[in-house]
Design a protein around this motif. Structure first.
Motif, PDB file in Angstrom:
ATOM      1  N   TYR A   1      31.182  50.018  30.994  1.00  0.00           N
ATOM      2  CA  TYR A   1      30.482  51.126  30.346  1.00  0.00           C
ATOM      3  C   TYR A   1      29.402  50.589  29.401  1.00  0.00           C
ATOM      4  O   TYR A   1      28.271  51.101  29.367  1.00  0.00           O
TER       5      TYR A   1
ATOM      6  N   GLU B   1      31.358  56.551  26.148  1.00  0.00           N
ATOM      7  CA  GLU B   1      32.547  56.231  26.938  1.00  0.00           C
ATOM      8  C   GLU B   1      33.077  54.844  26.576  1.00  0.00           C
ATOM      9  O   GLU B   1      34.296  54.624  26.504  1.00  0.00           O
TER      10      GLU B   1
ATOM     11  N   LEU C   1      36.780  48.052  32.082  1.00  0.00           N
ATOM     12  CA  LEU C   1      36.016  49.294  32.191  1.00  0.00           C
ATOM     13  C   LEU C   1      35.162  49.521  30.948  1.00  0.00           C
ATOM     14  O   LEU C   1      33.997  49.946  31.057  1.00  0.00           O
TER      15      LEU C   1
ATOM     16  N   GLU D   1      37.923  52.947  37.200  1.00  0.00           N
ATOM     17  CA  GLU D   1      38.387  54.302  36.913  1.00  0.00           C
ATOM     18  C   GLU D   1      39.464  54.723  37.908  1.00  0.00           C
ATOM     19  O   GLU D   1      40.430  55.402  37.536  1.00  0.00           O
ATOM     20  N   GLN D   2      39.291  54.313  39.160  1.00  0.00           N
ATOM     21  CA  GLN D   2      40.305  54.656  40.159  1.00  0.00           C
ATOM     22  C   GLN D   2      41.640  54.002  39.825  1.00  0.00           C
ATOM     23  O   GLN D   2      42.698  54.620  39.947  1.00  0.00           O
TER      24      GLN D   2
ATOM     25  N   ILE E   1      32.554  50.404  37.785  1.00  0.00           N
ATOM     26  CA  ILE E   1      33.130  51.505  37.023  1.00  0.00           C
ATOM     27  C   ILE E   1      33.979  52.405  37.912  1.00  0.00           C
ATOM     28  O   ILE E   1      35.097  52.796  37.541  1.00  0.00           O
TER      29      ILE E   1
ATOM     30  N   LEU F   1      42.699  53.168  36.838  1.00  0.00           N
ATOM     31  CA  LEU F   1      43.258  53.756  35.615  1.00  0.00           C
ATOM     32  C   LEU F   1      43.695  55.201  35.809  1.00  0.00           C
ATOM     33  O   LEU F   1      44.369  55.762  34.931  1.00  0.00           O
ATOM     34  N   ALA F   2      43.336  55.788  36.947  1.00  0.00           N
ATOM     35  CA  ALA F   2      43.803  57.152  37.221  1.00  0.00           C
ATOM     36  C   ALA F   2      45.301  57.180  37.516  1.00  0.00           C
ATOM     37  O   ALA F   2      45.917  58.245  37.500  1.00  0.00           O
TER      38      ALA F   2
ATOM     39  N   ASP G   1      42.507  46.437  32.840  1.00  0.00           N
ATOM     40  CA  ASP G   1      41.522  47.303  33.484  1.00  0.00           C
ATOM     41  C   ASP G   1      40.743  48.108  32.461  1.00  0.00           C
ATOM     42  O   ASP G   1      39.533  48.337  32.605  1.00  0.00           O
ATOM     43  N   ARG G   2      41.432  48.535  31.394  1.00  0.00           N
ATOM     44  CA  ARG G   2      40.754  49.296  30.351  1.00  0.00           C
ATOM     45  C   ARG G   2      39.684  48.432  29.655  1.00  0.00           C
ATOM     46  O   ARG G   2      38.576  48.906  29.382  1.00  0.00           O
TER      47      ARG G   2
END
Length: 258
Positions: free
Chosen positions: A190, A198, A186, A166-167, A162, A169-170, A182-183
């Motif tokens: 989750y 989430e 992720l 998340e990194q 995760i 998708l930032a 990536d989404r």
């Protein structure tokens, strides 16, 4: 005497190099394995194990083993190639990145051979080097982070997966298909970690994107709808799960009040 020895030495080196170059232009890599093995044995005896030309032949032999899917044979050879580069290569950024390319190749071969712990450890080193030299946002760094996150996810190390997804998708300056990948990963992480709300938020985004891109009844949209309904049920949001399942059965008109 020394001049004669130097001439003989130069002639021998040219012969060894010609063996490799002529073979490479006339035969497939996998057919060259016996010849490259013989060339390497000669170079190790004549030039020594730590000579640059010896290591280049060693690299070619590893490539040939990989082309033949002989992972167990390729691994010790690639490990020697990496050890040579770590001992004798320079320490500027270009040298370090080239050495890191060998690490990345070795990680892939470990993975192909089923040695997943070794692959993850090597990928962690690859990622550290790329983040330090290239920065966190260049595509090679992002791709390595994605690959490592997927390995963490497969190993059940959800928290680490995760954090890496998340990194990625930032930063929204990646190609959208990679962002979507990536989404999706992720959202799965989750869900696996029991972080339902989430997961739901991401699966709703994924469904909306796919419906806009390919239409309501496309298999990719239907798969996203099934995923979202499943997570609704896991989160105890049964009414929404039932509504979504009904839409799945009736088609696009069901989402619009009559």
């Amino acid at each position: 005497m020394f001049e004669r020895m130097n001439r003989l030495w130069a002639a021998r080196r040219r012969r060894l190099q010609n063996i490799s170059s002529e073979a490479a232009t006339t035969r497939p890599e996998t057919d060259l394995i016996p010849q490259v093995e013989e060339t390497l044995a000669v170079q190790e005896r004549v030039l020594g194990h730590d000579h640059h030309d010896t290591n280049e032949t060693r690299r070619r032999l590893a490539d040939a083993y990989c082309s033949a899917h002989r992972w167990d044979a390729a691994i010790p050879v690639l490990e020697q190639v990496l050890a040579y580069r770590e001992r004798f290569s320079g320490h500027d950024d270009l040298d370090e990145l080239e050495t890191n390319g060998v690490r990345n190749r070795l990680a892939g071969v470990y993975r192909s051979a089923g040695r997943l712990d070794a692959a993850r450890s090597m990928l962690e080193r690859v990622l550290e080097c790329r983040e330090r030299i290239l920065g966190p946002n260049l595509r090679p760094t992002v791709g390595t982070r994605r690959e490592l996150a997927e390995m963490y996810l497969s190993a059940g190390r959800f928290g680490e997966a995760i954090a890496l997804f998340e990194q990625n998708l930032a930063h929204d300056d990646q190609p959208y298909e990679e962002i979507h990948h990536d989404r999706c990963c992720l959202a799965a992480a989750y869900e696996a970690a029991g972080r339902w709300e989430e997961a739901i938020a991401l699966f709703e985004e994924i469904l909306s994107y796919r419906e806009q891109l390919v239409g309501h009844d496309n298999p990719f949209a239907r798969a996203a709808r099934d995923d979202l309904a499943r997570v609704y049920r896991s989160a105890g949001r049964f009414d929404e799960a039932v509504t979504l399942s009904d839409q799945q059965r009736r088609g696009p008109s069901s989402s619009t009040p009559q």
